[in-house]
Scaffold this active site. Structure first.
Site, PDB file in Angstrom:
ATOM      1  N   ASN A 138      18.548   2.536   2.304  1.00  0.00           N
ATOM      2  CA  ASN A 138      18.872   2.300   0.893  1.00  0.00           C
ATOM      3  C   ASN A 138      18.324   3.427   0.018  1.00  0.00           C
ATOM      4  O   ASN A 138      19.013   3.941  -0.876  1.00  0.00           O
ATOM      5  CB  ASN A 138      18.256   0.956   0.464  1.00  0.00           C
ATOM      6  CG  ASN A 138      18.472   0.667  -1.005  1.00  0.00           C
ATOM      7  OD1 ASN A 138      19.538   0.246  -1.404  1.00  0.00           O
ATOM      8  ND2 ASN A 138      17.465   0.923  -1.824  1.00  0.00           N
TER       9      ASN A 138
ATOM     10  N   LYS B 276      15.389  -0.505   4.043  1.00  0.00           N
ATOM     11  CA  LYS B 276      14.803   0.089   2.831  1.00  0.00           C
ATOM     12  C   LYS B 276      14.941   1.617   2.836  1.00  0.00           C
ATOM     13  O   LYS B 276      15.293   2.230   1.827  1.00  0.00           O
ATOM     14  CB  LYS B 276      13.328  -0.327   2.749  1.00  0.00           C
ATOM     15  CG  LYS B 276      12.511   0.381   1.699  1.00  0.00           C
ATOM     16  CD  LYS B 276      12.894   0.005   0.287  1.00  0.00           C
ATOM     17  CE  LYS B 276      12.010   0.744  -0.727  1.00  0.00           C
ATOM     18  NZ  LYS B 276      12.496   0.546  -2.095  1.00  0.00           N
TER      19      LYS B 276
ATOM     20  N   ARG C 256      14.449  -2.253  -6.037  1.00  0.00           N
ATOM     21  CA  ARG C 256      14.304  -2.282  -7.491  1.00  0.00           C
ATOM     22  C   ARG C 256      12.951  -1.684  -7.865  1.00  0.00           C
ATOM     23  O   ARG C 256      12.333  -1.008  -7.045  1.00  0.00           O
ATOM     24  CB  ARG C 256      14.529  -3.682  -8.065  1.00  0.00           C
ATOM     25  CG  ARG C 256      15.932  -4.232  -7.654  1.00  0.00           C
ATOM     26  CD  ARG C 256      16.221  -5.624  -8.129  1.00  0.00           C
ATOM     27  NE  ARG C 256      17.529  -6.074  -7.649  1.00  0.00           N
ATOM     28  CZ  ARG C 256      17.863  -7.339  -7.427  1.00  0.00           C
ATOM     29  NH1 ARG C 256      16.997  -8.308  -7.649  1.00  0.00           N
ATOM     30  NH2 ARG C 256      19.065  -7.641  -6.994  1.00  0.00           N
TER      31      ARG C 256
ATOM     32  N   LEU D 299       0.836  -1.204   0.000  1.00  0.00           N
ATOM     33  CA  LEU D 299       0.000   0.000   0.000  1.00  0.00           C
ATOM     34  C   LEU D 299       0.871   1.255   0.000  1.00  0.00           C
ATOM     35  O   LEU D 299       2.066   1.180   0.308  1.00  0.00           O
ATOM     36  CB  LEU D 299      -0.906  -0.042   1.239  1.00  0.00           C
ATOM     37  CG  LEU D 299      -1.927  -1.201   1.202  1.00  0.00           C
ATOM     38  CD1 LEU D 299      -2.440  -1.544   2.581  1.00  0.00           C
ATOM     39  CD2 LEU D 299      -3.074  -0.852   0.253  1.00  0.00           C
TER      40      LEU D 299
HETATM   41  P1  NAD Z   1       0.268   2.269  -6.296  1.00  0.00           P
HETATM   42  O1  NAD Z   1      -0.299   3.590  -5.882  1.00  0.00           O
HETATM   43  O2  NAD Z   1       0.358   1.954  -7.751  1.00  0.00           O
HETATM   44  O3  NAD Z   1      -0.594   1.096  -5.620  1.00  0.00           O
HETATM   45  C1  NAD Z   1      -1.194   1.191  -4.348  1.00  0.00           C
HETATM   46  C2  NAD Z   1      -2.524   0.458  -4.412  1.00  0.00           C
HETATM   47  O4  NAD Z   1      -3.124   0.513  -3.118  1.00  0.00           O
HETATM   48  C3  NAD Z   1      -3.537   1.075  -5.390  1.00  0.00           C
HETATM   49  O5  NAD Z   1      -4.039   0.084  -6.266  1.00  0.00           O
HETATM   50  C4  NAD Z   1      -4.614   1.640  -4.486  1.00  0.00           C
HETATM   51  O6  NAD Z   1      -5.923   1.582  -5.079  1.00  0.00           O
HETATM   52  C5  NAD Z   1      -4.511   0.696  -3.297  1.00  0.00           C
HETATM   53  N1  NAD Z   1      -5.108   1.237  -2.090  1.00  0.00           N
HETATM   54  C6  NAD Z   1      -5.013   2.498  -1.589  1.00  0.00           C
HETATM   55  N2  NAD Z   1      -5.725   2.596  -0.447  1.00  0.00           N
HETATM   56  C7  NAD Z   1      -6.249   1.376  -0.223  1.00  0.00           C
HETATM   57  C8  NAD Z   1      -7.065   0.835   0.807  1.00  0.00           C
HETATM   58  N3  NAD Z   1      -7.488   1.583   1.845  1.00  0.00           N
HETATM   59  N4  NAD Z   1      -7.428  -0.464   0.723  1.00  0.00           N
HETATM   60  C9  NAD Z   1      -7.018  -1.235  -0.307  1.00  0.00           C
HETATM   61  N5  NAD Z   1      -6.241  -0.785  -1.312  1.00  0.00           N
HETATM   62  C10 NAD Z   1      -5.873   0.512  -1.265  1.00  0.00           C
HETATM   63  O7  NAD Z   1       1.691   2.166  -5.595  1.00  0.00           O
HETATM   64  P2  NAD Z   1       2.891   1.138  -5.940  1.00  0.00           P
HETATM   65  O8  NAD Z   1       3.818   1.778  -6.924  1.00  0.00           O
HETATM   66  O9  NAD Z   1       2.321  -0.213  -6.225  1.00  0.00           O
HETATM   67  O10 NAD Z   1       3.658   1.145  -4.543  1.00  0.00           O
HETATM   68  C11 NAD Z   1       3.201   0.428  -3.410  1.00  0.00           C
HETATM   69  C12 NAD Z   1       4.260   0.514  -2.322  1.00  0.00           C
HETATM   70  O11 NAD Z   1       5.479  -0.039  -2.827  1.00  0.00           O
HETATM   71  C13 NAD Z   1       4.581   1.961  -1.898  1.00  0.00           C
HETATM   72  O12 NAD Z   1       4.800   1.991  -0.513  1.00  0.00           O
HETATM   73  C14 NAD Z   1       5.852   2.265  -2.685  1.00  0.00           C
HETATM   74  O13 NAD Z   1       6.641   3.254  -2.039  1.00  0.00           O
HETATM   75  C15 NAD Z   1       6.535   0.906  -2.700  1.00  0.00           C
HETATM   76  N6  NAD Z   1       7.472   0.678  -3.813  1.00  0.00           N
HETATM   77  C16 NAD Z   1       7.158   1.056  -5.091  1.00  0.00           C
HETATM   78  C17 NAD Z   1       8.075   0.807  -6.120  1.00  0.00           C
HETATM   79  C18 NAD Z   1       7.763   1.194  -7.557  1.00  0.00           C
HETATM   80  O14 NAD Z   1       8.680   1.097  -8.398  1.00  0.00           O
HETATM   81  N7  NAD Z   1       6.545   1.566  -7.886  1.00  0.00           N
HETATM   82  C19 NAD Z   1       9.312   0.179  -5.844  1.00  0.00           C
HETATM   83  C20 NAD Z   1       9.582  -0.227  -4.537  1.00  0.00           C
HETATM   84  C21 NAD Z   1       8.654   0.027  -3.533  1.00  0.00           C
END
Ligand code: NAD
Length: 292
Positions: free
Chosen positions: A174, A171, A123, A65
């Site tokens: 990093n 994390k 990544r 999330l």
């Molecule tokens: P994203 O915004 O694409 O996905 C988050 C999802 O959570 C969405 O589908 C949203 O609808 C859902 N959501 C929000 N509130 C919600 C709730 N109350 N109940 C259920 N679902 C809910 O974000 P992402 O890029 O997938 O990133 C997710 C996590 O991973 C973040 O913490 C981000 O920092 C981390 N992250 C992202 C990347 C990247 O490259 N995108 C890399 C490493 C880590």
């Protein structure tokens, strides 16, 4: 085969859940975005009506999330995970959140006899698609082993970071390195081009020095990590070069936000009588103040 609940089917979560399905596990997904859920069902997952509904009967409950506040809501609010999670089930939070919140969440789950691993990922979404994430796991070693088959669906590297909360801390450390380096890289390449240098040539040169290779793999192991701060390259000289770069940037009208801050750290080292020490002694200076 495990029964897995996956909450948060966004850019990362959707493809991570798909890779768990392809690993032969049952994955029940929940997201507030109906399109995300539809995509998860198209990938072969099943659909839950709430976080509690997803957690019902799941051995492993994964959250992916945006921020800690949302992770807390999904776990502890009405119709949240803890309403239905079985005693002894395992929550794995893979979101990037403040580790202080991770500690609060772990305590809240423990009071319901639910275990937790913090396991944010390194990544990007490209490696999420191909199942090549780097997973930084914080938790009891036995819990991490239990989760390993599911982790291995999503990543090719699983690092046990040394205890509960340490995955989240690793994390953030990093990402401090990579986010600041990104800003520095942008400033440096802008200054290179505005100085008249060919950008590719500048990149090639820097990829052959500590500038591009990184200090952790070059100067630090050669000097300060061996407790050797005799000068291979003196702090006085490094600060002189930094000053010339700042002067050049001022001449060209290209402000450098990071260079001035770094100059202050070198100046502090000089003030403390470290001018003739190796430039990696900046680390010794800070470590002596704040760690030892
Ligand atoms: P994203 O915004 O694409 O996905 C988050 C999802 O959570 C969405 O589908 C949203 O609808 C859902 N959501 C929000 N509130 C919600 C709730 N109350 N109940 C259920 N679902 C809910 O974000 P992402 O890029 O997938 O990133 C997710 C996590 O991973 C973040 O913490 C981000 O920092 C981390 N992250 C992202 C990347 C990247 O490259 N995108 C890399 C490493 C880590």
């Amino acid at each position: 085969m495990a029964n897995v609940a996956f909450i948060g089917l966004g850019t990362m979560g959707l493809v991570m859940a798909r890779n768990i399905i392809e690993g032969g596990h049952q994955v029940t997904g929940y997201d507030t975005d109906a399109d995300a859920v539809a995509n998860h069902v198209a990938n072969g997952g099943s659909e839950a009506s709430s976080p509690a509904n997803a957690a019902d009967g799941a051995e492993i409950i994964i959250t992916m999330l945006p921020v800690g506040e949302v992770v807390k809501r999904v776990l502890f609010d009405a119709s949240g995970v803890v309403e239905a999670a079985g005693v002894g089930s395992l929550v794995i939070d893979m979101s990037t959140i403040n580790p202080v919140e991770t500690d609060e969440i772990r305590d809240g789950l423990a009071s319901k006899e639910v275990r937790m691993i913090d396991a944010p990922v390194g990544r990007t979404s490209e490696q999420a698609k191909t199942g090549n994430l780097l997973i930084m796991a914080g938790g009891n070693a036995a819990d991490i082993e239990e989760a390993r088959p599911v982790f291995e669906c999503m990543g090719d590297t699983v690092v046990d970071c040394g205890g509960p909360g340490m995955g989240g801390r690793m994390k953030i450390i990093n990402n401090l390195m990579s986010t600041v380096l990104n800003a520095l890289t942008a400033e440096v390449l802008t200054l290179a081009e505005s100085s008249g240098l060919d950008r590719n040539l500048a990149i090639e040169v820097m990829c052959g020095t500590a500038a591009g290779l990184g200090h952790m793999s070059t100067t630090y192991p050669a000097k300060v990590l061996k407790n050797d701060i005799s000068p291979a390259f003196m702090i006085d000289l490094a600060k002189k070069d930094l000053g010339i770069a700042i002067n050049l940037s001022e001449t060209l009208g290209v402000p450098l936000a990071l260079a001035g801050m770094a100059e202050a750290v070198y100046a502090q080292a000089q003030d403390e009588g470290r001018g003739a020490q190796d430039w990696t002694a900046l680390y010794e200076m800070l470590r002596q103040k704040y760690v030892l």
